[in-house]
Every structure is written in structure tokens, then in C-alpha cells.
Design an enzyme around this catalytic site. Structure first.
Site, PDB file in Angstrom:
ATOM      1  N   CYS A  60      43.533  45.033  92.878  1.00  0.00           N
ATOM      2  CA  CYS A  60      43.971  46.257  93.544  1.00  0.00           C
ATOM      3  C   CYS A  60      44.267  47.334  92.503  1.00  0.00           C
ATOM      4  O   CYS A  60      44.610  47.051  91.359  1.00  0.00           O
ATOM      5  CB  CYS A  60      45.232  45.968  94.373  1.00  0.00           C
ATOM      6  SG  CYS A  60      45.847  47.400  95.299  1.00  0.00           S
ATOM      7  N   ASP A  62      46.765  49.268  92.505  1.00  0.00           N
ATOM      8  CA  ASP A  62      48.215  49.434  92.380  1.00  0.00           C
ATOM      9  C   ASP A  62      48.625  49.410  90.901  1.00  0.00           C
ATOM     10  O   ASP A  62      48.187  48.554  90.134  1.00  0.00           O
ATOM     11  CB  ASP A  62      48.911  48.309  93.147  1.00  0.00           C
ATOM     12  CG  ASP A  62      50.408  48.543  93.318  1.00  0.00           C
ATOM     13  OD1 ASP A  62      51.115  48.625  92.296  1.00  0.00           O
ATOM     14  OD2 ASP A  62      50.873  48.636  94.471  1.00  0.00           O
ATOM     15  N   ARG A  64      51.226  48.505  89.502  1.00  0.00           N
ATOM     16  CA  ARG A  64      52.079  47.390  89.082  1.00  0.00           C
ATOM     17  C   ARG A  64      51.292  46.125  88.782  1.00  0.00           C
ATOM     18  O   ARG A  64      51.869  45.141  88.281  1.00  0.00           O
ATOM     19  CB  ARG A  64      53.105  47.082  90.176  1.00  0.00           C
ATOM     20  CG  ARG A  64      54.025  48.230  90.521  1.00  0.00           C
ATOM     21  CD  ARG A  64      54.789  47.944  91.805  1.00  0.00           C
ATOM     22  NE  ARG A  64      53.872  47.871  92.950  1.00  0.00           N
ATOM     23  CZ  ARG A  64      54.240  47.536  94.186  1.00  0.00           C
ATOM     24  NH1 ARG A  64      55.515  47.212  94.411  1.00  0.00           N
ATOM     25  NH2 ARG A  64      53.358  47.510  95.169  1.00  0.00           N
ATOM     26  N   HIS A 115      47.905  41.244  95.894  1.00  0.00           N
ATOM     27  CA  HIS A 115      49.300  41.216  95.460  1.00  0.00           C
ATOM     28  C   HIS A 115      50.228  41.459  96.645  1.00  0.00           C
ATOM     29  O   HIS A 115      49.891  42.189  97.578  1.00  0.00           O
ATOM     30  CB  HIS A 115      49.559  42.255  94.369  1.00  0.00           C
ATOM     31  CG  HIS A 115      49.449  43.682  94.840  1.00  0.00           C
ATOM     32  ND1 HIS A 115      50.552  44.421  95.226  1.00  0.00           N
ATOM     33  CD2 HIS A 115      48.386  44.492  95.003  1.00  0.00           C
ATOM     34  CE1 HIS A 115      50.168  45.633  95.593  1.00  0.00           C
ATOM     35  NE2 HIS A 115      48.851  45.696  95.463  1.00  0.00           N
ATOM     36  N   CYS A 118      51.624  45.005  99.121  1.00  0.00           N
ATOM     37  CA  CYS A 118      50.449  45.874  98.949  1.00  0.00           C
ATOM     38  C   CYS A 118      50.519  47.051  99.924  1.00  0.00           C
ATOM     39  O   CYS A 118      50.629  46.858 101.139  1.00  0.00           O
ATOM     40  CB  CYS A 118      49.166  45.076  99.197  1.00  0.00           C
ATOM     41  SG  CYS A 118      47.655  46.050  99.090  1.00  0.00           S
TER      42      CYS A 118
END
Length: 230
Positions: A60, A62, A64, A115, A118
Site C-alpha cells: 500500500c 500508506d 507508515r 496493513h 488501511c
């Protein structure tokens, strides 16, 4: 202050901020390169000759999460990331990455890693219109619709979200295994595909048990009529 002067003031501030940002990035890069070359003196010289990663990481976007969680050196992992780690059949970017990784780089492992927490999965569970993003998230809504009874039975919102994350990873693993280059590599026994989930609250990843794709045989393609008869 006149409008022109106000505009010039903001432009000057922006330029100053840009300069500080670039300097910070350069300083961080210099420190990183020094650390890497000290710990692995041959790394950059080896990478300059080309890449030979053994892992394709599909994750992803993202901020993080990422392939950094498996702590491999630059040159070890070929990476594809997008919102909610989706691998739609018609997405040329995803298809191109998979083909290049499998046929040219000849990676041995493909990891689809979602993750928990999400944002894409959370949006797919909701009903709010998000503009152009809605078209992308329809692929995730397909996963939600396929498992709507299971998800509806989960009363805790966080647990429901995290379960959708897991179901999505399973679905994307199946999608990857149905792609032409992967089908061929699997038949040759030279590649494996895994589903994993990263926990943003702990930094750990866990493997998922990916059930057999009951429709897998429907996606097999053959090179000639003789093979098709079998």
C-alpha cells in the site's frame, strides 16, 4: 500591504521553505549513504552494475508501511505500491510491474502485503463519495460485496476493517496468481506468491493462510491446441 507585495512575501517564504526542505533531504541522504557504504562497502558498486532482486513486494502507498519492514538492502526488493495494495486485471501499471519482475528480473518470491488500519479499506466500508478514488476502490468494494455476510457479522468496527484488509490480501494474491506471467512461472515451479499483513501498531508482519483459489483452473492458458486438449 499592497497585493503585489503580499504575493512577493509569500513567494519568498515558500522559496525559503523549499530551500530548507531540499537541504534537509540532502543531509539525510548523505548520512544514509555514508551509513550504508560503511556497513556494506561493495553495495553501491554492485547496484551500479544492475539489479537482481529476488522479491517483488506489492504493498500500500500508506506512509507508515513499506518494504523497509523486512530489512533488506537496496537492490533486493522490486516494489509496487498503490492505494490498498490492489492488483486489478486491467491496470497497466500493475501488469507491467508483474511482467517485468517475473519475466525479466525473474524474482523468486512475490509478497502481497496489506496493513491494518488501511484508509482505503475504511473508505470501501463506507458510503461517502470520494470522486475519482471511487473508481479505484470499486475493486476493494468487490471484495467487500463478496464477503458481506461475514463482515456484517463482525460488530466491532476496527475488527471488521482489519478483516476486510485480510480478505483483500487474499483476493489480490489470487489475482496475481491468475496473471499470465505468474501462471507460467508457477507451472515451471520457479516462483511463490505470499499474502501478508503489516501491523502499524507494532511494526510486525504476519503471514496469512491463503485458501486455494477454486477458480484457478479457469485462468490457465495454453500455447497450442494439443495442450488445450489435455
Amino acid at each position: 500591504m499592497p497585493a503585489d507585495d503580499d504575493h512577493e512575501s509569500h513567494s519568498s517564504e515558500a522559496s525559503s521553505d523549499d530551500g530548507h526542505f531540499v537541504q534537509e533531504i540532502l543531509a539525510r541522504n548523505d548520512a544514509w549513504a555514508t551509513r550504508m557504504s560503511t556497513a556494506n562497502p561493495a553495495l553501491f558498486a554492485r547496484n551500479a552494475k544492475g539489479q537482481s532482486p529476488h522479491v517483488l513486494w506489492i504493498g500500500c502507498s500508506d506512509s507508515r508501511v513499506g518494504e523497509f519492514c523486512i530489512d533488506l538492502l537496496p537492490g533486493s526488493v522490486f516494489v509496487h505500491r498503490n492505494i490498498a495494495n490492489l492488483m486489478p486485471y486491467g491496470d497497466l501499471s500493475s501488469l507491467s510491474v508483474v511482467q517485468f519482475a517475473v519475466e525479466t528480473l525473474r524474482v523468486r518470491h512475490i509478497v502481497v502485503c496489506g496493513h491494518y488500519d488501511c484508509g482505503g479499506a475504511a473508505a470501501a466500508l463506507g458510503t461517502k463519495s470520494l470522486g475519482v478514488l471511487d473508481h479505484w476502490l470499486k475493486h476493494l468494494r468487490d471484495v467487500r460485496a463478496e464477503h458481506k455476510d461475514e463482515l456484517a457479522a463482525i460488530k466491532d468496527p476496527k475488527s471488521r476493517l482489519n478483516r476486510l484488509v485480510e480478505l483483500n490480501v487474499v483476493a489480490q494474491v489470487h489475482h496475481v496468481r491468475r496473471m499470465g506471467p505468474v501462471v507460467e512461472a508457477l507451472k515451471q515451479g520457479r516462483i511463490s506468491v505470499y499474502g501478508m499483513v503489516y501491523d502499524v501498531s507494532s511494526g510486525h508482519i504476519k503471514p496469512l493462510e491463503v485458501p486455494q483459489d477454486t477458480n484457478e483452473l479457469d485462468y490457465l492458458l495454453y500455447s497450442d491446441d494439443e495442450d488445450f486438449k489435455h
